[in-house]
Write an enzyme that holds these catalytic residues in place. Structure first.
Site, mmCIF file in Angstrom:
data_model
loop_
_atom_site.group_PDB
_atom_site.id
_atom_site.type_symbol
_atom_site.label_atom_id
_atom_site.label_comp_id
_atom_site.label_asym_id
_atom_site.label_seq_id
_atom_site.Cartn_x
_atom_site.Cartn_y
_atom_site.Cartn_z
ATOM 1 C CG LEU A 1 52.063 34.225 14.786
ATOM 2 C CD1 LEU A 1 52.168 34.057 15.909
ATOM 3 C CD2 LEU A 1 50.153 34.893 14.801
ATOM 4 C CG ASP A 2 52.588 41.168 12.339
ATOM 5 O OD1 ASP A 2 52.706 40.779 11.490
ATOM 6 O OD2 ASP A 2 52.252 42.206 12.959
ATOM 7 C CG MET A 3 60.631 39.174 14.309
ATOM 8 S SD MET A 3 62.372 40.458 13.153
ATOM 9 C CE MET A 3 61.342 41.725 14.473
#
Length: 559
Positions: free
Chosen positions: A406-408
């Site tokens: 997942l994106d940060m």
């Protein structure tokens, strides 16, 4: 003679209640300081009221020919200690790179009599010669002849080979039937069949030679014309390279210490090596160079977009943006040397003090709820991540742990492979897209429709990583299904179902003008920064990697 004060604009509004920043703006990640916001607002007012020049920003509906622009304001003190600001725009505007009230380019390539215009004239003359030669009707006819001859050759040879295959089958059948003949008749037949095979092979050889000769003849006629074009193209290439090299040498950037470096020096140690097109023409380098050249003290910086969005990038009218990485990072790193600059927030560990909640665990896999602003895997400067935490939690793990990311900035569910056998099965499910994912997002605006599908191909922005672009020419397919959950007067809560998993796919599909045209709340790349990105991976459906039982996990978003 240019007077530096011509570009210095004193503030019209009172600065009584504004405290100056202690350090200069970190240009690659910032929230505009109040004094920068004031300068930007005054410049925007000027853009709306000035009558010195005309440029179609696309604000009055003429979007077909519109060109939005990035503007920059640099708050400075002049030599008398007075506060004001300098203004700049990226590239050209109103077909000029020099307009009243704006700082000039570091090098004015469009100045009358400049080596650049002379060089461009020579290249344009060669372009005209090449265009004329390429437009010659005889060339078109010869190219058509070559194409037609090649087609005839392929057809003729293919027909002969098909005939040979058919005859080979017939000869095989005749040989099989010859068992009933006398020995002499059978031997005579074999001789005849063998001679037929040899003749056909010789005919194929002669056919090949014939068409090779024909192709050589028509190609030679075309080559005679092409040989007039090739030297011109080589001359154009040589002139362009020399002009580019000379141009790079003219773009020399100062820093506060008075040190000067040109574009070639600044990009020499980068992966690109050669400066990208437009390097040095962005607003921030123009502003700082002008300030250092004429003795202004830089206080704060801000850059904003004015006008309609480009087709690929996500740029919103009057929104503030950081300096780009590809073109500006090498230049500004040199220009900021010796200055007291705000800390780079991207070097601070955002995961400090946060926990990764494990919501399911067995001997083969686990499912965790990742907090927002928490890396999935170690970054360039920060090691703390879901991977590191899981490695600490499952020290005996044989699997790679991370199966997907997942994106940060995105929170939500991630599946963890504890064993090798689990990883193989889970990876296959993600590759085959049998894993069902549902995200929840809060977007900035009110959607009228209740559901829909977004198909916008995407690729990375080579000049400004990690930003992504919509690109119909080179982008990879990206599809997102969406449906509205709830609406307020200003916001919409939606469920998002990504069919593909491109980097920043949901963020771009929401923010892009051909998508929902409404960024996710808190999106610091494609919208406006808030306390967090309001995007959460709330549901995950997959098959257990070992038992193959269907599994469903869900954690509601906390926004």
């Amino acid at each position: 003679m240019h007077s530096p004060e011509h570009c210095f604009t004193p503030f019209k509004a009172s600065l009584e209640n504004i405290e100056l920043p202690e350090r200069f703006t970190f240009p690659f990640y910032y929230e505009p300081h109040p004094i920068s916001l004031l300068a930007a607002q005054e410049l925007q007012q000027h853009l709306q009221t000035q009558t010195d020049w005309e440029h179609n920003f696309g604000l009055e509906g003429k979007t077909e020919t519109a060109i939005g622009k990035m503007f920059g304001v640099l708050v400075v003190k002049n030599k008398l200690g007075e506060l004001g600001y300098l203004s700049a725009f990226s590239g050209k505007m109103a077909d000029k790179n020099l307009l009243p009230g704006f700082v000039p380019p570091v090098f004015d390539m469009l100045r009358e009599g400049s080596f650049f215009l002379d060089g461009q004239d020579k290249i344009n003359m060669i372009n005209a010669q090449i265009k004329a030669l390429e437009a010659d009707p005889l060339r078109s006819q010869l190219m058509a002849n070559v194409k037609e001859t090649r087609h005839q050759a392929e057809t003729s040879l293919a027909t002969h080979r098909s005939m040979m295959v058919e005859n080979r089958k017939n000869r095989k059948m005749q040989r099989a039937a010859s068992a009933e003949m006398s020995v002499d008749d059978r031997n005579e037949l074999k001789k005849q069949l063998s001679q037929q095979s040899v003749v056909e092979k010789l005919q194929l050889r002669d056919l090949k030679l014939h068409w090779e000769a024909e192709l050589a003849r028509v190609t030679a006629e075309l080559d005679a014309l092409e040989n007039n074009i090739a030297p011109l193209k080589q001359e154009r290439k040589t002139l362009s390279a020399a002009l580019q090299k000379q141009l790079f040498a003219q773009y020399r950037f100062l820093n506060i210490r008075g040190e000067e470096k040109d574009l070639r020096e600044l990009f020499a140690n980068t992966t690109a090596v050669i400066p990208p097109a437009g390097a040095g023409e962005c607003a921030a380098p123009k502003l700082l160079h002008y300030a250092f050249k004429f003795g202004f003290e830089p206080i704060a910086l801000a850059e904003f977009w004015w006008g309609s969005s480009p087709k690929s990038e996500i740029r919103r009218h009057q929104h503030y943006y950081p300096a780009c990485q590809g073109k500006c990072q090498p230049i500004l790193s040199h220009m900021l040397e010796g200055m007291q600059v705000d800390e780079n927030p991207l070097l601070t560990n955002p995961a400090e003090g946060k926990q990764v909640e494990i919501i399911y665990q067995d001997e083969d896999m686990a499912v965790v709820n990742k907090p927002a602003e928490f890396l999935s895997v170690p970054g360039k400067t920060i090691e703390d991540s879901v991977y590191l935490r899981m490695k600490q939690h499952f020290p005996q793990a044989t699997g790679p742990l991370i199966v997907h990311r997942l994106d940060m900035s995105t929170s939500g569910l991630m599946v963890i492979a504890i064993t090798k056998r689990a990883n193989k099965s889970l990876q296959r499910q993600f590759i085959q897209r049998t894993v069902q994912k549902r995200y929840c997002a809060l977007i900035d605006g009110v959607l009228e429709q209740d559901s829909g599908i977004i198909n916008l191909p995407m690729r990375g922005d080579l000049d400004d990583r990690p930003r992504q672009l919509v690109c119909f020419e080179h982008g990879k397919p990206a599809e997102t299904k969406w449906e509205v959950i709830a609406r307020t007067e200003t916001l919409t809560k939606v469920h998002l179902y990504p069919k593909t998993g491109r980097t920043h796919q949901l963020r771009v599909h929401c923010a892009h003008h051909q998508g929902l045209n409404m960024p996710i709340i808190g999106d610091d790349l494609y919208g406006v920064k808030a306390n967090r990105l309001h995007l959460h991976a709330e549901t995950l459906e997959l098959e257990h990697p070992i038992t193959h039982e269907p599994m469903r996990f869900s954690v509601e978003a906390d926004f």
